[in-house]
Scaffold this active site. Structure first.
Site, PDB file in Angstrom:
ATOM      1  N   ARG A  35     -37.279 -57.560 -39.028  1.00 26.09           N
ATOM      2  CA  ARG A  35     -38.458 -56.984 -40.217  1.00 26.09           C
ATOM      3  C   ARG A  35     -39.296 -56.992 -40.287  1.00 26.09           C
ATOM      4  O   ARG A  35     -40.131 -55.726 -40.530  1.00 26.09           O
ATOM      5  CB  ARG A  35     -37.333 -56.895 -41.699  1.00 26.09           C
ATOM      6  CG  ARG A  35     -36.146 -56.585 -41.558  1.00 26.09           C
ATOM      7  CD  ARG A  35     -35.632 -56.937 -42.708  1.00 26.09           C
ATOM      8  NE  ARG A  35     -33.924 -56.349 -43.074  1.00 26.09           N
ATOM      9  CZ  ARG A  35     -32.756 -56.751 -44.085  1.00 26.09           C
ATOM     10  NH1 ARG A  35     -33.069 -57.820 -44.747  1.00 26.09           N
ATOM     11  NH2 ARG A  35     -31.964 -56.287 -44.118  1.00 26.09           N
ATOM     12  N   LYS A 221     -11.764 -53.061 -46.151  1.00 25.44           N
ATOM     13  CA  LYS A 221     -11.719 -52.691 -47.051  1.00 25.44           C
ATOM     14  C   LYS A 221     -12.021 -51.314 -47.175  1.00 25.44           C
ATOM     15  O   LYS A 221     -12.551 -50.783 -46.850  1.00 25.44           O
ATOM     16  CB  LYS A 221     -11.812 -52.993 -47.913  1.00 25.44           C
ATOM     17  CG  LYS A 221     -11.236 -54.787 -48.951  1.00 25.44           C
ATOM     18  CD  LYS A 221     -11.516 -54.627 -50.046  1.00 25.44           C
ATOM     19  CE  LYS A 221     -10.603 -56.416 -50.736  1.00 25.44           C
ATOM     20  NZ  LYS A 221     -11.005 -56.909 -51.480  1.00 25.44           N
ATOM     21  N   GLY A 377     -25.459 -53.724 -42.423  1.00 23.98           N
ATOM     22  CA  GLY A 377     -25.791 -55.422 -42.346  1.00 23.98           C
ATOM     23  C   GLY A 377     -24.296 -55.849 -41.253  1.00 23.98           C
ATOM     24  O   GLY A 377     -24.326 -56.769 -39.638  1.00 23.98           O
ATOM     25  N   GLY A 400     -26.506 -50.213 -46.970  1.00 23.07           N
ATOM     26  CA  GLY A 400     -25.641 -49.772 -48.471  1.00 23.07           C
ATOM     27  C   GLY A 400     -27.393 -48.485 -48.522  1.00 23.07           C
ATOM     28  O   GLY A 400     -26.275 -47.074 -48.602  1.00 23.07           O
TER      29      GLY A 400
END
Ligand code: AMP
Length: 419
Positions: A35, A221, A377, A400
């Site tokens: 990063r 999920k 991720g 996200g």
């Protein structure tokens, strides 16, 4: 709208929201500086244009203020190494020292503020509320932090002449440094190169893909991936639905799934997705065989079973030979590939080979001219684990934020610059 390439930085102080939320070891050394490296072109561009730079970021999730464990002082050396320029450390975000340092910055100089999340105002959420706080007390505390947030934002903005948002990973948050601060720079605001690259890559895939366009959606999920799957049904030619959600789909269609992840309350949704895909002419591809374990660990015994006929006491944890071939063939026949979410429990070496085959097939397809975007991720962790990150077209830094942007939601950090 200004862009980092058109803006005149001469004599200007630029405050840049970067994502320096990097992993540190027990000696507070940076163990992966991806990063930091990503932010360097934006910083260098400002400096080369005759400007100076004020860096701001969060690091981890500090629960209290000034928790040294989360101090950005630990990463100054790593930033200096990559940038090749001295970085002055302000030690806080709001104190006199930060203001004085910013005012004294000369062209070519760089300073960094302390961890933004040492301040509750960054996220605008109250801190330290008693566990038994009443709703009234909670509302009061929220009001108070929102009021002081205005001062916080104003103070940050006062340090600079222009604002650059280069932190895609937090662009889905309406925080002080990611969105609210932009109001103080009605025209002197822009994306950095990381943000520009992310938006271009995702827009390209979602709006203008070469066909066939394949999405591989894995992970644990169904419940966390419904919105993205629904959106993709309008965009792609086929979707590989894999990972833990395989078994919810199999069970919804009457299959036996042993102790595999099975979200019973999602069965209706699963059947609806199958029906809608049919209506839209999107091919859904599921694994056929599963490598199962009798405990959720790398020491587990294994057996292979059809995904809809798993013996009691066994859990589907990876794909097996037939599915590997099926997935690899589809991947290699595609021209645009989006991968989000692992197809197996890749954290355990015994169950990582499905992800490896997928990653290798994507690399191969990319070498043959396909465009591949890896995001979220865990799939990024996969591609890095197998050393294939430089063999795919684009690896997104957003988890996200990436999902929400692909779902078609407006990200506060993006909207704040564009409006
Ligand atoms: P997500 O955050 O939803 O993308 O889920 C990522 C997690 O899904 C990873 O930690 C994987 O270990 C896990 N995962 C992938 N396949 C399975 C599976 N078959 N059973 C349980 N977990 C899985």
């Amino acid at each position: 709208m200004n862009t980092i390439d058109t803006y005149n930085f001469a004599g200007k102080r630029a405050i840049i929201r970067v994502d320096f939320n990097v992993p540190l070891n027990e000696n507070f050394e940076v163990t992966d500086d991806t990063r930091i490296r990503a932010a360097i072109p934006t910083i260098k561009k400002v400096l080369a244009g005759g400007g100076s730079v004020i860096l701001m970021s969060h690091l981890g999730r500090p629960k209290k203020n000034n928790d040294d464990k989360f101090s950005l002082s630990h990463i100054i050396g790593a930033v200096e190494n990559r940038l090749g320029v001295k970085v002055q450390f302000a030690g806080d975000c709001m104190g006199d020292k930060a203001a004085e340092m910013a005012a004294a910055l000369k062209p070519g100089e760089v300073m960094m503020l302390e961890n933004l999340r040492f301040y509750a105002e960054e996220e605008g959420k109250p801190r330290g509320l008693a566990a038994d706080a009443t709703d009234e007390e909670k509302a009061e505390a929220k009001k108070a932090v929102k009021a002081s947030q205005k001062e916080f934002v104003k103070r940050l903005a006062s340090y600079a002449d222009c604002y650059i948002n280069d932190a895609f990973g937090t662009a889905h948050r309406a925080h002080a440094s990611t969105a609210l601060i932009a109001d103080y720079f009605p025209t002197d605001k822009m994306f950095g190169y990381v943000m520009e690259g992310e938006l271009k890559a995702i827009d390209g895939v979602m709006e203008n893909p070469q066909r066939p366009f394949l999405a591989i959606i894995g992970g644990a999920k169904v419940s966390t991936k419904i919105t993205i799957i629904e959106r993709l049904l309008d965009k792609v030619d086929s979707i590989i639905l894999a990972g833990g959600m395989t078994y919810t789909f199999a069970a919804a269609q009457g299959g036996k799934v042993g102790t595999s992840i099975n979200e019973v309350d999602m069965h209706g949704v699963a059947l609806d997705i199958i029906k809608r895909a049919e209506e839209k002419g999107v091919k859904l591809i599921f694994a056929e065989d599963a490598l199962c374990g009798n405990q959720f660990s790398n020491d587990s015994d294994t057996l292979v079973a059809p995904v809809n006929d798993i013996p009691d006491g066994w859990e589907g944890m990876d794909i097996d030979v037939k599915s590997k071939k099926l997935f690899a063939d589809v991947i290699k026949a595609s021209k645009t590939i989006l991968w989000n979410g692992p197809v197996g429990v890749f954290e355990f070496p015994k169950f990582e080979t499905g992800c490896r085959v997928v990653a290798e097939a994507i690399a191969e397809a990319t070498a043959e001219g396909a465009y591949s975007l890896i995001g979220g991720g865990d799939s990024v962790a996969c591609i890095n684990k197998f050393g294939l990150a430089d063999k795919v077209s684009y690896v997104s830094t957003g988890g996200g934020a990436l999902l929400e942007y692909m779902e078609g939601k407006e990200l506060p950090g993006v909207a704040a610059i564009r409006k």
